[in-house]
Motif scaffolding. Structure first.
Motif, PDB file in Angstrom:
ATOM      1  N   THR A 264      -7.114  -6.114  11.661  1.00 32.86           N
ATOM      2  CA  THR A 264      -6.442  -6.066  13.040  1.00 32.86           C
ATOM      3  C   THR A 264      -6.965  -5.128  14.019  1.00 32.86           C
ATOM      4  OG1 THR A 264      -4.839  -7.713  12.054  1.00 32.86           O
ATOM      5  CG2 THR A 264      -4.305  -6.498  14.240  1.00 32.86           C
ATOM      6  N   LEU A 265      -7.203  -3.879  13.164  1.00 33.08           N
ATOM      7  CA  LEU A 265      -7.469  -2.831  14.064  1.00 33.08           C
ATOM      8  C   LEU A 265      -8.713  -2.953  14.699  1.00 33.08           C
ATOM      9  CD1 LEU A 265      -6.860   0.209  15.362  1.00 33.08           C
ATOM     10  CD2 LEU A 265      -7.638   0.953  13.085  1.00 33.08           C
TER      11      LEU A 265
ATOM     12  N   ARG B 274       2.248  -4.618  10.082  1.00 27.20           N
ATOM     13  CA  ARG B 274       2.373  -5.204   8.786  1.00 27.20           C
ATOM     14  C   ARG B 274       3.647  -4.807   7.945  1.00 27.20           C
ATOM     15  NH1 ARG B 274       0.949  -3.977   3.500  1.00 27.20           N
ATOM     16  NH2 ARG B 274       0.087  -5.525   2.449  1.00 27.20           N
TER      17      ARG B 274
ATOM     18  N   GLN C   1      -6.903   3.866   1.799  1.00 30.05           N
ATOM     19  CA  GLN C   1      -8.245   3.913   0.802  1.00 30.05           C
ATOM     20  C   GLN C   1      -7.787   4.079  -0.740  1.00 30.05           C
ATOM     21  OE1 GLN C   1     -10.809   6.785   2.832  1.00 30.05           O
ATOM     22  NE2 GLN C   1     -11.658   5.260   3.683  1.00 30.05           N
TER      23      GLN C   1
ATOM     24  N   GLY D  56     -11.512  -5.696   3.001  1.00 30.36           N
ATOM     25  CA  GLY D  56     -10.534  -6.415   2.471  1.00 30.36           C
ATOM     26  C   GLY D  56      -9.138  -5.983   3.081  1.00 30.36           C
ATOM     27  N   SER D  57      -9.201  -5.009   4.078  1.00 29.56           N
ATOM     28  CA  SER D  57      -7.712  -4.444   4.401  1.00 29.56           C
ATOM     29  C   SER D  57      -7.075  -5.044   5.522  1.00 29.56           C
ATOM     30  CB  SER D  57      -8.113  -2.968   4.597  1.00 29.56           C
ATOM     31  OG  SER D  57      -6.917  -2.551   5.469  1.00 29.56           O
ATOM     32  N   PRO D  58      -6.190  -5.720   5.479  1.00 29.73           N
ATOM     33  CA  PRO D  58      -5.490  -6.379   6.678  1.00 29.73           C
ATOM     34  C   PRO D  58      -5.381  -5.472   7.911  1.00 29.73           C
ATOM     35  CG  PRO D  58      -4.431  -7.317   4.771  1.00 29.73           C
ATOM     36  CD  PRO D  58      -5.263  -6.145   4.345  1.00 29.73           C
ATOM     37  N   HIS D  59      -4.788  -4.376   7.548  1.00 29.54           N
ATOM     38  CA  HIS D  59      -4.696  -3.145   8.573  1.00 29.54           C
ATOM     39  C   HIS D  59      -5.763  -2.968   9.315  1.00 29.54           C
ATOM     40  CE1 HIS D  59      -1.004  -1.735   6.230  1.00 29.54           C
ATOM     41  NE2 HIS D  59      -1.429  -2.179   5.247  1.00 29.54           N
ATOM     42  N   HIS D  60      -6.867  -2.866   8.825  1.00 28.42           N
ATOM     43  CA  HIS D  60      -8.202  -2.515   9.547  1.00 28.42           C
ATOM     44  C   HIS D  60      -8.770  -3.785  10.034  1.00 28.42           C
ATOM     45  CE1 HIS D  60      -8.832   1.133   6.625  1.00 28.42           C
ATOM     46  NE2 HIS D  60      -7.981   1.189   7.575  1.00 28.42           N
TER      47      HIS D  60
ATOM     48  N   MET E 186     -12.976   8.040  12.325  1.00 29.83           N
ATOM     49  CA  MET E 186     -11.860   7.118  12.052  1.00 29.83           C
ATOM     50  C   MET E 186     -12.536   5.763  12.414  1.00 29.83           C
ATOM     51  SD  MET E 186      -8.543   6.030  12.546  1.00 29.83           S
ATOM     52  CE  MET E 186      -7.832   4.690  13.232  1.00 29.83           C
TER      53      MET E 186
ATOM     54  N   HIS F  33      -1.105  -1.758  19.615  1.00 25.97           N
ATOM     55  CA  HIS F  33      -1.463  -3.260  19.252  1.00 25.97           C
ATOM     56  C   HIS F  33      -0.741  -4.253  20.332  1.00 25.97           C
ATOM     57  CE1 HIS F  33      -3.961  -3.258  15.958  1.00 25.97           C
ATOM     58  NE2 HIS F  33      -3.118  -2.525  15.211  1.00 25.97           N
TER      59      HIS F  33
ATOM     60  N   GLN G 253      -2.507 -12.741  11.808  1.00 21.29           N
ATOM     61  CA  GLN G 253      -3.663 -11.790  12.217  1.00 21.29           C
ATOM     62  C   GLN G 253      -4.732 -12.791  12.313  1.00 21.29           C
ATOM     63  OE1 GLN G 253      -3.325 -10.239   8.192  1.00 21.29           O
ATOM     64  NE2 GLN G 253      -2.095  -8.532   8.637  1.00 21.29           N
TER      65      GLN G 253
ATOM     66  N   GLY H 115       2.037  -6.415  18.664  1.00 27.38           N
ATOM     67  CA  GLY H 115       2.290  -4.735  18.735  1.00 27.38           C
ATOM     68  C   GLY H 115       3.341  -4.384  17.394  1.00 27.38           C
TER      69      GLY H 115
ATOM     70  N   VAL I  59      -0.294  -3.585  11.600  1.00 24.52           N
ATOM     71  CA  VAL I  59      -1.178  -4.986  11.888  1.00 24.52           C
ATOM     72  C   VAL I  59      -0.230  -6.147  12.535  1.00 24.52           C
ATOM     73  CG1 VAL I  59      -2.009  -6.840  10.801  1.00 24.52           C
ATOM     74  CG2 VAL I  59      -2.366  -4.551   9.889  1.00 24.52           C
ATOM     75  N   ALA I  60      -0.469  -6.472  13.697  1.00 24.22           N
ATOM     76  CA  ALA I  60       0.073  -7.701  14.451  1.00 24.22           C
ATOM     77  C   ALA I  60      -0.475  -7.870  15.811  1.00 24.22           C
ATOM     78  CB  ALA I  60       1.478  -7.639  14.651  1.00 24.22           C
ATOM     79  N   MET I  61      -0.591  -9.070  16.079  1.00 25.85           N
ATOM     80  CA  MET I  61      -1.232  -9.301  17.340  1.00 25.85           C
ATOM     81  C   MET I  61      -0.416  -9.003  18.365  1.00 25.85           C
ATOM     82  SD  MET I  61      -1.238 -13.315  17.946  1.00 25.85           S
ATOM     83  CE  MET I  61      -0.016 -14.179  18.595  1.00 25.85           C
TER      84      MET I  61
ATOM     85  N   LEU J  64      -6.145   1.403  -2.075  1.00 28.33           N
ATOM     86  CA  LEU J  64      -6.935  -0.077  -2.167  1.00 28.33           C
ATOM     87  C   LEU J  64      -7.994   0.205  -3.391  1.00 28.33           C
ATOM     88  CD1 LEU J  64      -8.083  -0.646   1.466  1.00 28.33           C
ATOM     89  CD2 LEU J  64      -6.678  -2.121   0.074  1.00 28.33           C
TER      90      LEU J  64
ATOM     91  N   TYR K 246      -4.850 -13.895  15.887  1.00 32.05           N
ATOM     92  CA  TYR K 246      -5.313 -12.894  16.998  1.00 32.05           C
ATOM     93  C   TYR K 246      -6.653 -12.704  16.874  1.00 32.05           C
ATOM     94  CZ  TYR K 246      -5.582  -8.004  18.946  1.00 32.05           C
ATOM     95  OH  TYR K 246      -6.001  -7.018  19.796  1.00 32.05           O
TER      96      TYR K 246
ATOM     97  N   PRO L 210      -1.859   2.726  15.365  1.00 35.81           N
ATOM     98  CA  PRO L 210      -2.494   1.202  15.754  1.00 35.81           C
ATOM     99  C   PRO L 210      -2.909   0.820  14.381  1.00 35.81           C
ATOM    100  CG  PRO L 210      -4.043   3.291  16.227  1.00 35.81           C
ATOM    101  CD  PRO L 210      -2.506   3.846  15.795  1.00 35.81           C
ATOM    102  N   ALA L 211      -2.799   1.534  13.171  1.00 31.47           N
ATOM    103  CA  ALA L 211      -3.381   0.850  11.711  1.00 31.47           C
ATOM    104  C   ALA L 211      -2.425  -0.149  11.415  1.00 31.47           C
ATOM    105  CB  ALA L 211      -3.279   2.244  10.661  1.00 31.47           C
TER     106      ALA L 211
ATOM    107  N   THR M 120     -14.721   4.972   9.314  1.00 28.11           N
ATOM    108  CA  THR M 120     -13.976   4.573   8.221  1.00 28.11           C
ATOM    109  C   THR M 120     -13.566   3.272   8.281  1.00 28.11           C
ATOM    110  OG1 THR M 120     -13.231   6.913   7.754  1.00 28.11           O
ATOM    111  CG2 THR M 120     -11.907   5.122   6.813  1.00 28.11           C
ATOM    112  N   VAL M 121     -13.060   2.702   9.615  1.00 28.50           N
ATOM    113  CA  VAL M 121     -12.224   1.498   9.692  1.00 28.50           C
ATOM    114  C   VAL M 121     -13.591   0.266   9.808  1.00 28.50           C
ATOM    115  CG1 VAL M 121     -11.349   0.012  11.571  1.00 28.50           C
ATOM    116  CG2 VAL M 121     -10.421   2.337  11.061  1.00 28.50           C
TER     117      VAL M 121
ATOM    118  N   LEU N 142      -5.247   6.426   6.580  1.00 27.54           N
ATOM    119  CA  LEU N 142      -6.493   5.940   6.088  1.00 27.54           C
ATOM    120  C   LEU N 142      -6.718   6.251   4.730  1.00 27.54           C
ATOM    121  CD1 LEU N 142      -8.828   5.971   9.376  1.00 27.54           C
ATOM    122  CD2 LEU N 142      -7.897   4.067   8.327  1.00 27.54           C
TER     123      LEU N 142
END
Lengths: 226, 348
Positions: free
Chosen positions: B42-43, A27, A222, B36-40, B27, B3, B108, A24, A20-22, A225, B111, A17-18, B30-31, A218
């Motif tokens: 949307t999560l 990224r 991290q 600034g994380s697009p992954h997080h 988890m 998702h 994103q 399913g 990304v999309a609406m 990033l 959503y 689930p990390a 952390t999330v 994660l």
């Protein structure tokens, strides 16, 4: 061990689930790894119950295939749904712009060279892997924009057979089908598809691995990033 | 898959498959603390969507306090992304890779606003007291933002849309209807901004053009529904929309007084998608906002009961199974969903 971890990562990213999309899908990335290198071969007559993967459960169930069907027959049936090779590749080349985003989203952890849809079609057209051909038929249907009944055929031949569905290619086929159902305005069918995928994953006890690998993801996110 | 399941479950009003509690506290922490994380991003939206589903599944009256709490969490999620991440482009970027990145970013955000609309949608009802106005305002603003992004995603590049998805079209349609409900609701009305009218008109135009070119049944029904809701008519009409609810259009007393109770039915001729190929958008008579009101009634059941479904053409003729009412979907005739005791789309 590294290959096993990579295979685990590759499998679990499909469920992560990390991503990304609406709807399913995840990224976009720039990676694609040939499944033949890291995945298990899909030959239902010889189920992959490798016990050597002590850290990874058997991906392919030992459930015997449906009586009266073998992988060759399934592959032949799927291939018969496609046009001739030249027309297939031409269609994929012309209408395959969506493929890049889809493949990048299902391959977030394995950054290798990207295989365009036409190249994928050329490679898998003669494949003996039913799930790969399922992906090909679904991709063709999506590219051509009609004949949506072919999604149902792929569903019944591949995803309704646990032996094919519970593989890396099978899950990728499921994701493609669910996304395609969403795109053609059939969210109910898509919901059933997502639910089936989640059920397969849960049945294979992947959820435990998801939470573990999610922490790994994660940590990597991290790290990237910072 | 997570998702996809979460998105479809919220849209269809169905339970989700995966319990977020199973991610564990570490988890979640952390999330939640990510920046600034697009992954997080949307999560976190998916986590909120799960809470919206939890609320909608239970047939109790929704709590405004909880909705405001969820909205504050959405505000925090929005703040976790840089301000320029939210900027809408004035023109589309040139390299294909930038286009892909833009599409992904817009989806994103799409959503995000979809979830935010669903947080506040139950409070758009006719019986909502004025204390619910804050929720109504947030719902309308989320609708506007979603529709602005939809407008960009449907920009044509070399004849093809930047992003094309019929389910997303349906989401945009429901956002348009929700915005109209907020603008034309029977409770106190703010003045209707021209920007809102222009936005709705632009969306309807997208639906109409696709109906004309692609003969899309879904968009045809979306376009006709919005057109029907905007008619000047001294009759009370009811429109039922799959997975959304019921919208009732009533003429206001001032309109009835103006027309003297006479029948002024401006119903345009019903156009099928085939007939619409050569005509332009049917002209809407001048519609001052005090001519009619729109009231919203959410679905009281998760799914329409099977008994209300009607058999129709088999869309999968190659399959041996007969028509499956469980698989009736929004790309088909909506009357297959709905009990036929109201006015159908386009008039009787």
């Amino acid at each position: 061990m590294h290959a096993e971890v990579q295979r685990t990562d590759r499998l679990l990213q499909l469920l992560s689930p990390a991503n990304v999309a609406m709807d399913g899908t995840a990224r976009p990335q720039t990676s694609w790894t040939s499944t033949t290198g890291t995945g298990n071969s899909c030959s239902p007559s010889v189920p992959d119950c490798s016990m050597e993967d002590i850290n990874v459960p058997a991906i392919v169930s030992c459930v015997p295939q449906a009586p009266g069907r073998n992988s060759q027959s399934v592959c032949a049936t799927l291939r018969s749904l496609l046009p001739g090779y030249d027309e297939l590749v031409a269609t994929m080349s012309k209408n395959g712009a969506w493929w890049g985003s889809f493949r990048q989203k299902t391959n977030i952890l394995a950054p290798t060279s990207f295989e365009p849809l036409a190249a994928y079609a050329a490679r898998t057209y003669t494949s003996s892997n039913p799930a790969e051909l399922g992906i090909l038929v679904a991709a063709y249907t999506r590219s051509v924009g009609h004949s949506h009944h072919l999604y149902g055929v792929v569903d019944s031949l591949i995803l309704s057979n646990f032996t094919y569905a519970a593989t890396m290619d099978g899950m990728e086929c499921l994701i493609l089908l669910a996304k395609s159902y969403t795109d053609i305005g059939q969210p109910r069918r898509a919901w059933f598809m997502w639910r089936r995928g989640m059920a397969i994953a849960q049945l294979m006890a992947w959820v435990l691995f998801i939470t573990t690998v999610m922490k790994l993801l994660l940590t990597r996110c991290q790290g990237s990033l910072s | 898959m997570y998702h996809g399941d979460r998105f479809a479950s919220m849209l269809l009003g169905l339970p989700y498959a995966f319990n977020d509690a199973h991610f564990g506290a570490t988890m979640h922490a952390t999330v939640e603390n990510s920046k600034g994380s697009p992954h997080h991003f949307t999560l976190r939206c998916a986590f909120i969507a799960g809470k919206v589903i939890d609320r909608n599944i239970v047939p109790d009256k929704p709590s405004l306090a909880k909705a405001i709490d969820l909205d504050e969490q959405m505000e925090a999620i929005a703040a976790s992304m840089p301000e320029d991440w939210w900027d809408l482009p004035r023109e589309l970027p040139n390299p294909a890779s930038d286009l892909d990145n833009l599409t992904e970013r817009l989806l994103q955000q799409y959503y995000f606003f979809h979830v935010r609309i669903y947080i506040h949608l139950p409070f758009m009802t006719k019986s909502a007291p004025t204390s619910y106005n804050i929720s109504k305002f947030q719902c309308m603003e989320s609708c506007r933002q979603l529709l602005k992004r939809y407008n960009i995603l449907r920009t044509k590049i070399q004849g093809a849309d930047l992003y094309e998805c019929k389910t997303s079209d349906f989401v945009a349609f429901t956002a348009t209807v929700a915005l109209m409900i907020g603008l034309y609701g029977s409770s106190s009305k703010p003045s209707i901004q021209s920007s809102d009218k222009n936005l709705i008109t632009a969306i309807v135009d997208i639906f109409f053009q696709d109906t004309r070119k692609k003969k899309c049944k879904l968009l045809s029904q979306c376009q006709k529904t919005i057109h029907f809701l905007r008619l000047l008519n001294n009759e009370t009409q009811e429109m039922r929309i799959p997975y959304f609810g019921t919208v009732v259009r009533r003429p206001t007393q001032s309109f009835l007084g103006t027309t003297g109770g006479e029948t002024h039915n401006h119903t345009p001729s019903v156009q099928t998608s085939q007939e619409a190929t050569t005509s332009s958008i049917p002209a809407i008579p001048h519609d001052p906002f005090d001519s009619y009101s729109l009231d919203y009634f959410p679905n009281t059941t998760i799914n329409p009961p099977l008994g209300s479904l009607h058999f129709g053409p088999n869309l999968f003729p190659n399959e041996q199974s007969q028509f499956d009412p469980m698989m009736v979907d929004i790309d088909q005739d909506w009357s297959l969903f709905l009990e036929l005791d109201g006015v159908q789309i386009g008039g009787s």
